[in-house]
Design a protein around this motif. Sequence first.
Motif, PDB file in Angstrom:
ATOM      1  N   LEU A   1     -31.321  28.631   1.491  1.00 14.88           N
ATOM      2  CA  LEU A   1     -31.593  30.074   1.404  1.00 14.88           C
ATOM      3  C   LEU A   1     -32.708  30.644   1.359  1.00 14.88           C
ATOM      4  CD1 LEU A   1     -30.815  33.335   0.402  1.00 14.88           C
ATOM      5  CD2 LEU A   1     -31.115  32.418  -2.022  1.00 14.88           C
TER       6      LEU A   1
ATOM      7  N   LEU B   1     -30.995  28.113  -8.539  1.00 17.04           N
ATOM      8  CA  LEU B   1     -31.114  28.896  -7.198  1.00 17.04           C
ATOM      9  C   LEU B   1     -33.013  29.411  -7.297  1.00 17.04           C
ATOM     10  CD1 LEU B   1     -30.520  31.747  -6.232  1.00 17.04           C
ATOM     11  CD2 LEU B   1     -30.121  33.353  -7.975  1.00 17.04           C
TER      12      LEU B   1
ATOM     13  N   THR C   1     -20.709  22.607  -9.154  1.00 15.08           N
ATOM     14  CA  THR C   1     -19.938  22.480 -10.379  1.00 15.08           C
ATOM     15  C   THR C   1     -20.263  23.274 -11.197  1.00 15.08           C
ATOM     16  OG1 THR C   1     -22.095  20.645 -10.562  1.00 15.08           O
ATOM     17  CG2 THR C   1     -20.509  19.680  -9.893  1.00 15.08           C
TER      18      THR C   1
ATOM     19  N   ARG D   1     -20.385  24.184   1.997  1.00 10.85           N
ATOM     20  CA  ARG D   1     -21.418  25.114   1.151  1.00 10.85           C
ATOM     21  C   ARG D   1     -20.544  25.200   0.396  1.00 10.85           C
ATOM     22  NH1 ARG D   1     -24.207  28.056   5.932  1.00 10.85           N
ATOM     23  NH2 ARG D   1     -24.065  30.995   5.200  1.00 10.85           N
TER      24      ARG D   1
ATOM     25  N   SER E   1     -31.855  24.031 -14.577  1.00 13.17           N
ATOM     26  CA  SER E   1     -30.683  23.810 -14.324  1.00 13.17           C
ATOM     27  C   SER E   1     -30.043  24.624 -13.511  1.00 13.17           C
ATOM     28  CB  SER E   1     -29.921  23.831 -15.823  1.00 13.17           C
ATOM     29  OG  SER E   1     -30.891  25.751 -16.304  1.00 13.17           O
ATOM     30  N   ASP E   2     -30.560  25.570 -12.975  1.00  9.02           N
ATOM     31  CA  ASP E   2     -30.134  26.577 -12.282  1.00  9.02           C
ATOM     32  C   ASP E   2     -30.721  26.220 -11.238  1.00  9.02           C
ATOM     33  OD1 ASP E   2     -29.403  28.669 -10.685  1.00  9.02           O
ATOM     34  OD2 ASP E   2     -29.855  30.487 -11.778  1.00  9.02           O
TER      35      ASP E   2
ATOM     36  N   ASP F   1     -27.358  24.803  -0.656  1.00 11.32           N
ATOM     37  CA  ASP F   1     -27.091  26.263  -0.985  1.00 11.32           C
ATOM     38  C   ASP F   1     -28.732  26.612  -1.328  1.00 11.32           C
ATOM     39  OD1 ASP F   1     -25.009  26.652  -0.174  1.00 11.32           O
ATOM     40  OD2 ASP F   1     -23.850  27.296  -1.655  1.00 11.32           O
TER      41      ASP F   1
ATOM     42  N   SER G   1     -20.475  26.924 -12.869  1.00 13.03           N
ATOM     43  CA  SER G   1     -20.042  28.355 -12.261  1.00 13.03           C
ATOM     44  C   SER G   1     -21.085  29.658 -12.481  1.00 13.03           C
ATOM     45  CB  SER G   1     -19.473  28.557 -13.972  1.00 13.03           C
ATOM     46  OG  SER G   1     -20.025  28.071 -14.767  1.00 13.03           O
ATOM     47  N   HIS G   2     -22.260  29.412 -12.528  1.00 17.00           N
ATOM     48  CA  HIS G   2     -22.867  30.747 -11.849  1.00 17.00           C
ATOM     49  C   HIS G   2     -23.646  29.807 -10.696  1.00 17.00           C
ATOM     50  CE1 HIS G   2     -22.379  32.091 -15.867  1.00 17.00           C
ATOM     51  NE2 HIS G   2     -22.901  30.911 -15.985  1.00 17.00           N
ATOM     52  N   GLY G   3     -24.429  30.502 -10.412  1.00 19.28           N
ATOM     53  CA  GLY G   3     -25.397  30.156  -9.042  1.00 19.28           C
ATOM     54  C   GLY G   3     -24.995  29.444  -8.032  1.00 19.28           C
TER      55      GLY G   3
END
Lengths: 437, 155
Positions: free
Chosen positions: B102, B43, B89, B85, B40-41, B98, B91-93
């Motif tokens: 990264l 990152l 949608t 960039r 879900s993240d 991106d 709010s976290h990460g």
Amino acid sequence: MTRARTLDVPVLARVEGEGAMHVRIRDGKVDDVRLRIYEPPRFFEGFLRGREAAEAPDITARICGICPVAYQTAACNAVEAARGVTVSDAIRAMRRLLYCGEWIESHALHIYLLHAPDFLGYPDALSMAADHRDLVQQGLRLKKTGNDVMELAGGRAIHPVNVKVGGFFRFPTPQEMARVRAILDQAADDAEATLRAVAALELPEAQMAYHFIALDPGTGEYPLEDGRVVLSGDGVREPDRFALELFDERIVELHVEHSNALHARLHGVGSYVVGPLARWALLGDRMTGRAAALAAELDVARPMLNPFASIVVRALEVVYAVEEAQRLIDEWPADPGPSDVDVPVGAGLGYGASEAPRGLLVHRYRLDDDGLIADARIVPPTSQNQAQIEDDLRTFVQDHLDLDDAELTRQCEVAIRNYDPCISCATHFLRLHVDRD
Amino acid sequence: MSVPLVIGIGNPDRGDDAAGPLVADAVTSLRPDIDVVRLSDPLALVDLLAGRHLVIVVDAALTGRPPGTVGVLDVSDSPLPGERRGSTTSSHGLSLGDAIELARALGRLPDRLLVVVVEGDAVELGQAPQPIVLASVTEATTQVLAMVDGGIGDR
């Protein structure tokens, strides 16, 4: 002639959640500052009504993907308090270990990906990564170690599944603990390198007069997973102490029109600070080992009254959390006993708290005779810090009116990020509006 | 050669955003020989890519094309196109684009990185995906398996 300027940031970047900032300047005076939290209300307290007390940790964990452990732990503490149950030392130690993982993960994310770009002169972590590859690798490695600790104790890193009222579904095996213990040595080196790096940053100068609030765990330890007494003070004089059960009397939550998060005020004081600066100011003497030695060597001020240096205290807490995780695993008993205690169904009123990465989190539940939640109150750290963030902005803008709108706006965003605000938790993303002529 | 990795990104309880996890579920049930991860993240993606030969990321997209449209983008050598960039949608990460950049900046990309996008236009929390998006999950799964079996990672 009235000279007016308005600074507006319609969507704040690098904060958790959706918010905006509005600053209005008239005749060289800041006359209006609003941190507008427009993320829609979450209604978690409403969802909880009528649910079984045992469901509280899993429901409230969903308030935040960054600090689910804070919510789970405070919920367990509150339900257990309502039923007059205390847990074993091993269960408490496992909660502290799980919580160390969350501090490492959440603080590393904020230090490296959200806040460091501000001080190294980059618009975001991506641009910073191109020039500071090793630094970002170090940050991601630390964050991953935090996740590994959370998976060890909690079953998974986001919204852990091993936590229950009364303890855990199971304790990790010695083999599972040994695997994570091995990677914590690298994390200890990374955490120390992080602290040294952020302590050497050129940070903006500011000195605020803060009132701090933090949880005293009552064990002589640095505050983390539990506590029944709240400390309140400026970090210089002996703090006031009040029982957690008096939180509702001492802390008033006010609705303000521009925000979907409630503003918290300490009775007789007003705005106050929770989080790393507060824990460090009120209980920094509880730091041990490498963290204490590094704080002395690097001369980290206590209390720290420069909000921009919160990144330094956050890095210090990472050093502490890694070392504490190592200790908890090293001292884990050969026979830890049962992984949970029985929490009988029934009525009661209970307060529970824990120190989320962003600060004190308080839950209160009233349970009916069937053990269903009749009433719930959750006070997250960001809503407590919200009024102080506005005060910081008012002072900062007033002292830096010579800056042009673009630079003033950028620095205001940095000042907001000092608090690592979790707007998602508080609502109940940030737009900045500066109004001046 | 490393096993291909399929990463389904999205929130399974947020309308059309469930497309990524649903494709991941389908690949898991059809092909146990392929590594599958649900995220879900985005990152977390940065830690999963290095040392892999072929990674296929499946994600829902809101680009204004008709819902259910399936597209494949090769981001091995260039950024995900059309994504502003810092836009996300969540709010976290970080956003997917991106996170990929990264990983690129850190030298962590696999040999071949493909992104399968399933177009959606309804991402309300607590809603099920639209029928037309559910139907395209099958098409996206077929394309993922064709890429794995077609040796698309070999270049």
